[in-house]
Design an enzyme around this catalytic site. Structure first.
Site, short mmCIF file in Angstrom:
data_model
loop_
_atom_site.label_atom_id
_atom_site.label_comp_id
_atom_site.label_asym_id
_atom_site.label_seq_id
_atom_site.Cartn_x
_atom_site.Cartn_y
_atom_site.Cartn_z
N VAL A 51 -40.41 16.96 -32.33
CA VAL A 51 -39.21 17.53 -32.94
C VAL A 51 -38.49 16.49 -33.81
O VAL A 51 -37.41 16.75 -34.33
CB VAL A 51 -38.25 18.10 -31.86
CG1 VAL A 51 -38.91 19.25 -31.12
CG2 VAL A 51 -37.82 17.01 -30.87
N MET A 52 -39.08 15.30 -33.89
CA MET A 52 -38.61 14.25 -34.81
C MET A 52 -39.85 13.79 -35.60
O MET A 52 -40.97 13.87 -35.09
CB MET A 52 -38.02 13.07 -34.04
CG MET A 52 -36.86 13.46 -33.14
SD MET A 52 -36.07 12.00 -32.35
CE MET A 52 -37.30 11.48 -31.17
N CYS A 111 -46.15 13.09 -25.90
CA CYS A 111 -45.05 13.12 -26.88
C CYS A 111 -44.09 11.94 -26.73
O CYS A 111 -44.46 10.83 -27.04
CB CYS A 111 -44.33 14.47 -26.83
SG CYS A 111 -43.52 14.82 -28.42
N LYS A 161 -46.12 13.64 -17.58
CA LYS A 161 -45.29 12.92 -18.57
C LYS A 161 -44.27 12.00 -17.89
O LYS A 161 -43.48 12.45 -17.06
CB LYS A 161 -44.59 13.95 -19.47
CG LYS A 161 -43.83 13.36 -20.65
CD LYS A 161 -43.34 14.48 -21.56
CE LYS A 161 -42.66 13.97 -22.82
NZ LYS A 161 -42.27 15.09 -23.72
N GLU A 209 -49.13 19.13 -26.48
CA GLU A 209 -48.27 19.27 -25.29
C GLU A 209 -47.94 20.76 -25.11
O GLU A 209 -47.62 21.44 -26.09
CB GLU A 209 -46.99 18.47 -25.59
CG GLU A 209 -45.91 18.54 -24.53
CD GLU A 209 -44.64 17.77 -24.97
OE1 GLU A 209 -44.43 17.57 -26.20
OE2 GLU A 209 -43.87 17.37 -24.08
C1 ACM Z 1 -41.03 15.68 -27.00
O1 ACM Z 1 -41.17 14.73 -26.21
N1 ACM Z 1 -41.72 16.78 -26.88
C2 ACM Z 1 -40.08 15.57 -28.10
#
Ligand code: ACM
Length: 265
Positions: A170-171, A143, A110, A39
């Site tokens: 980020v998780m 993501c 997205k 991404e």
């Molecule tokens: C994300 O959707 N980049 C955490």
């Protein structure tokens, strides 16, 4: 048989030319029919304002898509790559699908924006689409789309054999969940995550790497570590994803009972 893979990168924020060059350098070392890049691999992820997104966002005629198309054509490799897309006044967190001849087949924007992305980007309006790339039917989720099982399910019901999953995680959960999504939909999933840390404007984000390729039986065919840049490729038979039977009496698609799932929609 087809060779599919991820290119795990560690982009520097705002350094679009540098990031695209580095990603292509890494990708040039492998032979593949399809490669998936993270991404926002061209810009970095930690935008501080919508204005900043607007400045770095590009159309499909911009440097990023041009360079990736050149790479595709030169290497006969189809590409899916996340980028910040500008379309008039709108900006999207998008991924481009480029076929193995270098032709742009389309864009996915997205659907489910994560946290402050809601302040930075417009919500995607393309819906989940299937692209014919290098003889495979490929769908895209970006993501945070992973947390909604509807994303992968919609793509699989639309005929995806491979789901490309460009990410900036980020998780730490998606590397655990994606093999399950692959299993419950009987598809291949290529998670292309970034690594490293971004610190800007008093904010700090760490990315989890761990890009992977999962098969329809939940096997991990290859996985990157958390840190660093890495390319991973696996040889697959995409037609395995067309078989949704798990025994002589169960087919996980035709056994579905949508009439009893009304609450989902
Ligand atoms: C994300 O959707 N980049 C955490």
């Amino acid at each position: 048989m087809k060779r599919i893979g991820f290119v795990q990168t560690n982009p520097e924020f705002g350094m679009v030319e540098r990031n695209v060059r580095r990603a292509i350098e890494l990708a040039s070392n492998v032979e593949a029919d399809l490669l998936v890049f993270p991404e926002l691999f061209n810009t970095g992820y930690l935008f501080l304002s919508r204005e900043e997104v607007r400045k770095l966002a590009e159309g499909t005629d911009g440097l990023t898509v041009r360079k990736m198309s050149e790479f595709s054509a030169e290497h006969s490799t189809a590409v899916i790559a996340g980028f910040a897309e500008r379309d008039g006044d709108k900006v999207y967190n998008s991924a481009v699908a480029i076929d193995e001849s270098g032709d742009v087949r389309g864009i996915y924007r997205k659907t489910h924006l994560f946290f402050e992305e809601k302040l930075l980007f417009d919500p995607g309006d393309t819906g989940f689409k299937i692209f014919e790339l290098a003889g495979m039917r490929v769908g895209i989720m970006i993501c945070f789309d992973w947390i909604f099982p509807e994303s992968a399910r919609t793509l699989a019901l639309s005929g995806a054999q491979v789901i490309a999953h460009p990410s900036c995680l980020v998780m730490p959960y998606a590397p655990k969940v994606d093999p399950v999504r692959a299993f419950e939909n009987r598809v291949f999933i290529v998670l292309a995550d970034r690594s490293g840390v971004e610190e800007r404007g008093g904010k700090r984000l760490r990315y989890y790497g761990m890009s992977l390729i999962a098969d329809p039986k939940m096997n991990l065919l290859v996985q990157a570590p958390e840190e660093g840049e890495q390319v991973g490729v696996a040889e697959i038979d995409p037609s395995l994803a067309d078989d949704k039977r798990i025994n002589e009496l169960n087919d996980i698609f035709s056994d579905r009972r949508p009439g009893l799932y009304a609450r989902i929609c």
